[in-house]
Design an enzyme around this catalytic site. Structure first.
Site, PDB file in Angstrom:
ATOM      1  CB  SER B 327       6.058  -3.399 -13.251  1.00 19.35           C
ATOM      2  OG  SER B 327       5.964  -2.001 -13.056  1.00 19.35           O
ATOM      3  CG  HIS B 370       7.292   1.647  -2.515  1.00 16.41           C
ATOM      4  ND1 HIS B 370       7.515   2.248  -3.741  1.00 16.41           N
ATOM      5  CD2 HIS B 370       6.082   1.047  -2.613  1.00 16.41           C
ATOM      6  CE1 HIS B 370       6.512   1.996  -4.539  1.00 16.41           C
ATOM      7  NE2 HIS B 370       5.610   1.269  -3.881  1.00 16.41           N
ATOM      8  CB  CYS B 383       9.548  -0.260  -5.094  1.00 14.74           C
ATOM      9  SG  CYS B 383      10.713   1.102  -4.899  1.00 14.74           S
TER      10      CYS B 383
END
Lengths: 379, 647
Positions: B327, B370, B383
């Protein structure tokens, strides 16, 4: 004409003989020896011990020996020629049986006060004996085969004994000196031609024998010959001697590096720097001028001897003087050829310069005989 | 036998004739000798004189002293310390066996050493010293010195050897030196003669080898006169060498020591970079090892334990280790989209927990999804689906180009060993390396830093620094050489829209400081020191559809090598970024749990220039942090001189 017919009254007698010595030769001998002392002092790093001092003592001894021998009439020495020859042969046999082994060869007899090297003595007694022989032999018979074979045997016996020690250098010198004397006595040319031809044959045989069980000379002698023919083949091994010796000589240049400045000898690059290779030190430190001067002194000795022989009407005397001169010549010629890379390293010292007792004394003895012949010549 | 006068005259004439002949021949030969003498001594004199000089003059090298290495504050990292050895000279010792026997009663010598020494003594010239023992302690040296009268021919000698006073802290950055090996010599085309000196040390790894020419210096030489046996008679002249250059690293030894201790026995790495200058102020890889072991020649047992350790202590993970950035890469995808103008103001994406792309289902880490998310929320809560959606819109080429501008997939010029380039994949790259066409699914994977995407911790630190400043920060490791500051590189504007960068920074701020951010637990509460960052959790395995149905196995239940990597990138303080940091804990699990707390500790340590006050931490963490600080203080090496005992 033999000494029996001389007008003996014309020969000097008593102490006056001393004025009739061949003084130029005596002075030359002293000069050459002096050069030797200088070099021995130098290779010891500027010290009289261990070499220069004993050498000087022996020279003084030798000089008096020469004078003593010179005072005795030459005809007395001639009468001793046969006995001297036989005794030296006996000594050579004794060396063979009881000798001390040194430097890989049996050469010495220890007499207590000095170590005698009979092969050195042999060079003189052989010449003496041959000179006496040709003095006795009527000139007409000189080239008769029978009267040629006899001296050849006389030469071959000691040569063989010395070769067995083994001392290749000295045996070659004996052979050359004996042959030279026969030539001087007038043996026919044809014999020499035949000998040279068979010598070539012998050399071939020696090389053929290599590696077989009946090999005629030792391996190290073969190797020395190999490296003589091509010193670069083994620069750190057997060729080391010749290579380093040539470097020392060559680096001397015209005037040399100066007394005690020779790096090759001082730093031990030179092998046997106080004996066989002493000339290289001289040439390194005094250059071409020094080496050439020494060679000049040697040449003058030869010239004075030959002159003395030519003046002498006694056959024994002339042959003896010529024989001694020839011996002396062979000595330094072989040594110099060796250190200059023109001959194999056979282990012949430089006369009067190299450190060594026997050689010095025997040489002075020989020159004593020469002086005796000179003093007692027919006038 | 009576001879007639005629016969005598005849024979005398003949003798005279032949004597003249032979005498002439002798003189001729003497002339020949003279000619030969002239040839050798006059014509060839120069050549032979040269040979004589070669004979007697020997050139001995004087090894140069190696340059020392310091940290940015002048703390010594690599130095040359005297190393003692005991030698024996045969000609001085006399009865060597007896002397060695006595010596072995004074200091400990094993039988093998004695045997080797005796053998060497037999083989070498009597005047040459033979080494009995190397790296002898000061105690033993003093003992030998005191007993010198009883030990003829035995002398202590001193040489220089490399010592790393900071020990293991700089093992991966500095590397180490070792004696030149035959293998080293083979690699070098024209080895300097100095390399042939026995036991001469050259760099083997790290800065020591990369900057070897600078550190080594130039050997001096002395000319000595030797005799035929090789004994030195006198020194003729000498020319001193040039010592190697002293280096100053950009690393802060204190911070580096802290980071190393903080990473401790994890298989982890951390890089701290100065946002203004690009200076690498910390660059630590754990677990580490003691480079001093390698200098003296490491034992087989120690070496084996290092190579067989599954945490790979020898690997320099900061530059050599490549990980899917997970991420932490989302900023790149977002920047690519922002710069392409593809994200409108207030644009939102609905995350149902997965996205189906050409028949294949890509999951968000949160199964339930989400819901509606905008840019800031997507980064804050990490997300995945939001970025899948963006990536499909902008395509791989733009993402890859953006990653490269931020320093990913680019080899940075840092003098460390095995600096990896990493991968910022493009269509061409896949075609070349796999011979396959690029698929949309590949783009989707890259968008969240998975798939083909690989980066090193240093690259992630550089990326973060560039995000924080908008300038092309280039990492720099060498601060100065011999006191001359090395020019910094990079620093020019990246050409990004400042508004876009601000959006990213705001989102990264939210990750740490927003109550719902993934790294909220690792926030700094001291206002002037607050940091922004991004967590990353990168998968090293594929989760099959079957497993997903059965319920994803929790990380803690997996074997270590199949667990996720934990990553965290951060910069701080937010208002005026000073440092950017990247932390990667191999198979550490979640980035927020395993990597972010480490990053916070490191960041605080860097910002405060030492141990931070406890009130920089959130109140509920303080007790735990206090205990941790206590523990770490004990772990950091206190002495500045390690490795050799000195009385």
């Amino acid at each position: 004409m033999s000494y029996l017919e001389y007008a003996v009254k014309s020969a000097p007698t008593g102490y006056r003989k001393i004025f009739y010595l061949n003084w130029p030769v005596a002075i030359l001998l002293a000069s050459v020896s002096g050069a030797g002392f200088l070099m021995l002092y130098s290779v010891a790093g500027g010290s009289f011990s261990p070499w220069a001092e004993p050498q000087i003592k022996r020279f003084v001894m030798g000089f008096f020996l020469m004078l003593g021998v010179a005072m005795v009439p030459i005809w007395f020495w001639r009468s001793l020629a046969g006995i001297a020859y036989l005794m030296t042969i006996a000594l050579l046999v004794a060396v063979e049986l009881f000798g001390t082994v040194g430097m890989g060869a049996q050469r010495w007899i220890d007499l207590g006060f000095m170590r005698l090297q009979p092969s050195e003595l042999m060079k003189i007694t052989l010449v003496m004996f041959l000179a006496a022989y040709y003095d006795w032999l009527p000139a007409k018979r000189t080239s008769h085969p029978f009267w040629v074979i006899l001296p050849v045997i006389v030469i071959i016996i000691p040569t063989f004994l010395v070769l067995r020690q083994p001392d290749l250098g000295t045996s070659i010198l004996l052979l050359a000196a004996g042959g030279g004397l026969m030539f001087l006595a007038g043996v026919h040319w044809a014999y020499f031609a035949a000998v040279i031809a068979s010598a070539i044959g012998l050399v071939t045989a020696v090389f053929q024998s290599r590696g077989t069980p009946w090999q005629l000379i030792k391996d190290y002698q073969f190797r020395r010959i190999d490296t003589f023919l091509d010193p670069s083949s083994d620069p750190l091994g057997a060729g080391y001697h010749i290579t380093q010796s040539k470097i020392a000589l060559g680096s001397g240049g015209w005037t040399g590096r100066g007394f005690m400045q020779g790096t090759q000898s001082r730093l031990n690059f030179l092998p046997e720097k106080h004996t066989d290779f002493i000339f290289t030190t001289l040439a390194e430190e005094f250059g071409f001028l020094g080496g050439f001067s020494l060679l000049g002194l040697y040449a003058l000795i030869i010239i004075f001897c030959v002159w003395s022989a030519l003046m002498n009407k006694d056959r024994f005397s002339s042959l003896l003087i010529l024989g001694i001169a020839l011996n002396f010549f062979l000595f330094f010629a072989v040594n110099m050829s060796m250190v200059m890379g023109m001959a194999p390293v056979v282990g012949v010292p430089l006369p009067l310069v190299s450190y060594g007792g026997s050689a010095m004394l025997v040489l002075m003895l020989a020159f004593g005989l020469m002086q005796s012949a000179h003093v007692h010549r027919l006038r | 036998m009576k001879k007639t006068r005629a016969e005598t005259d005849f024979s005398h004439r003949r003798i005279s004739r032949r004597a003249a002949l032979l005498g002439g021949a002798q003189l001729l030969f003497i002339g020949g000798l003279a000619a030969r003498m002239r040839f050798l001594q006059v014509d060839q004199a120069d050549q032979f004189r040269l040979l004589a000089e070669e004979n007697r003059i020997n050139v001995r090298l004087i090894p140069p002293s190696r340059g020392e290495v310091f940290d940015r504050n002048g703390i010594r990292l690599a130095q040359n310390a005297p190393s003692y050895r005991i030698v024996i000279v045969r000609e001085d010792a006399g009865d060597t066996d007896a002397v060695l026997e006595k010596l072995s009663r004074i200091i400990a010598l094993d039988a093998e050493t004695l045997e080797r020494t005796k053998l060497e003594l037999k083989r070498s010239p009597s005047f040459l010293p033979v080494t009995i023992a190397e790296d002898v302690s000061w105690d033993d040296i003093s003992r030998v010195s005191v007993n010198a009268p009883a030990l003829p021919g035995v002398t202590p000698e001193v040489g220089l050897s490399r010592v790393y006073p900071q020990g293991s802290d700089f093992a991966h950055v500095l590397g180490y030196v070792g004696p030149v090996s035959d293998y080293d010599l083979e690699k070098i085309d024209d080895p300097e003669p100095v390399l042939r000196i026995p036991r001469f040390q050259i760099g083997k790894v790290g800065v020591e080898t990369k900057l070897e020419p600078m550190l080594r210096g130039r050997a001096g030489a002395k000319r000595v006169e030797v005799n035929a046996a090789g004994r030195v008679m006198r020194e003729i002249d000498r020319r001193e060498g040039t010592p190697g250059s002293d280096l100053q690293l950009t690393i802060d030894a204190k911070l580096q020591g802290y980071v190393q201790a903080r990473l401790s026995e994890e298989s982890a790495s951390a890089v701290v970079i100065d946002c203004d200058t690009g200076d690498l102020v910390a660059c630590a890889s754990a677990p580490t090892f003691d480079p001093n072991l390698f200098v003296r020649g490491i034992s087989v047992k120690d070496y084996k334990s290092l190579t067989e350790n599954k945490y790979r202590p020898l690997a320099s993970k900061t530059v050599q280790g490549l990980y899917p950035p997970g991420s932490t890469f989302k900023m790149m995808t977002a920047m690519a989209a922002l710069e392409a103008g593809l994200i409108g103001p207030d644009e939102t994406v609905y995350c149902p927990g997965h996205l189906t792309v050409s028949g294949r289902r890509f999951h968000c880490w949160k199964r339930a999804g989400h819901g509606w998310v905008d840019l800031q929320t997507s980064l804050k809560r990490s997300c995945d689906v939001y970025y899948y959606d963006l990536a499909i819109k902008i395509g791989i080429e733009k993402i890859s180009a953006m990653a490269k501008r931020f320093g990913l997939g680019v080899r940075h010029d840092v003098p460390m060993s095995a600096v990896a380039q990493g991968i910022a994949p493009t269509m061409d790259w896949k075609a070349t390396n796999y011979g396959q066409d690029w698929r949309v699914g590949d783009t989707v994977n890259v968008s969240i830093g998975q798939g083909f995407m690989l980066a090193s911790p240093m690259q992630l630190a550089v990326m973060t620094a560039r995000l924080a400043t908008g300038r092309s920060v280039e990492p720099r490791l060498i601060k100065s050489i011999d006191g001359v500051e090395t020019p910094g590189r990079g620093g020019e504007d990246l050409g990004m829209n400042e508004n876009n960068l601000r959006k990213m920074r705001r989102a990264m701020n939210a990750v740490v400081n927003d109550r719902r951010g993934t790294a909220y637990g690792s926030r700094i509460i001291e206002d002037t020191m607050r940091m922004a960052g991004k967590t990353g959790t990168s998968q090293v395995r594929n989760i099959t559809a079957a497993e997903r149905r059965a319920g994803v196995i929790r990380n803690e239940d997996l074997p270590w090598e199949r667990r996720d990597h934990a990553l965290f990138v951060s910069f701080g303080p937010i208002e005026a970024p000073k440092y950017a940091a990247a932390v990667v804990v191999e198979h550490g699990g979640g980035g927020s749990k395993a990597a972010a707390p480490i990053a916070r500790d490191i960041m605080l340590q860097a910002l405060y220039g030492g141990i931070p006050p406890l009130d920089a931490y959130p109140a509920k963490d303080r007790e735990r942090i206090d205990a941790q600080q206590e523990k770490l203080r004990d772990m950091q090496p206190q002495a500045s001189f390690v490795g050799r005992d000195q009385a």
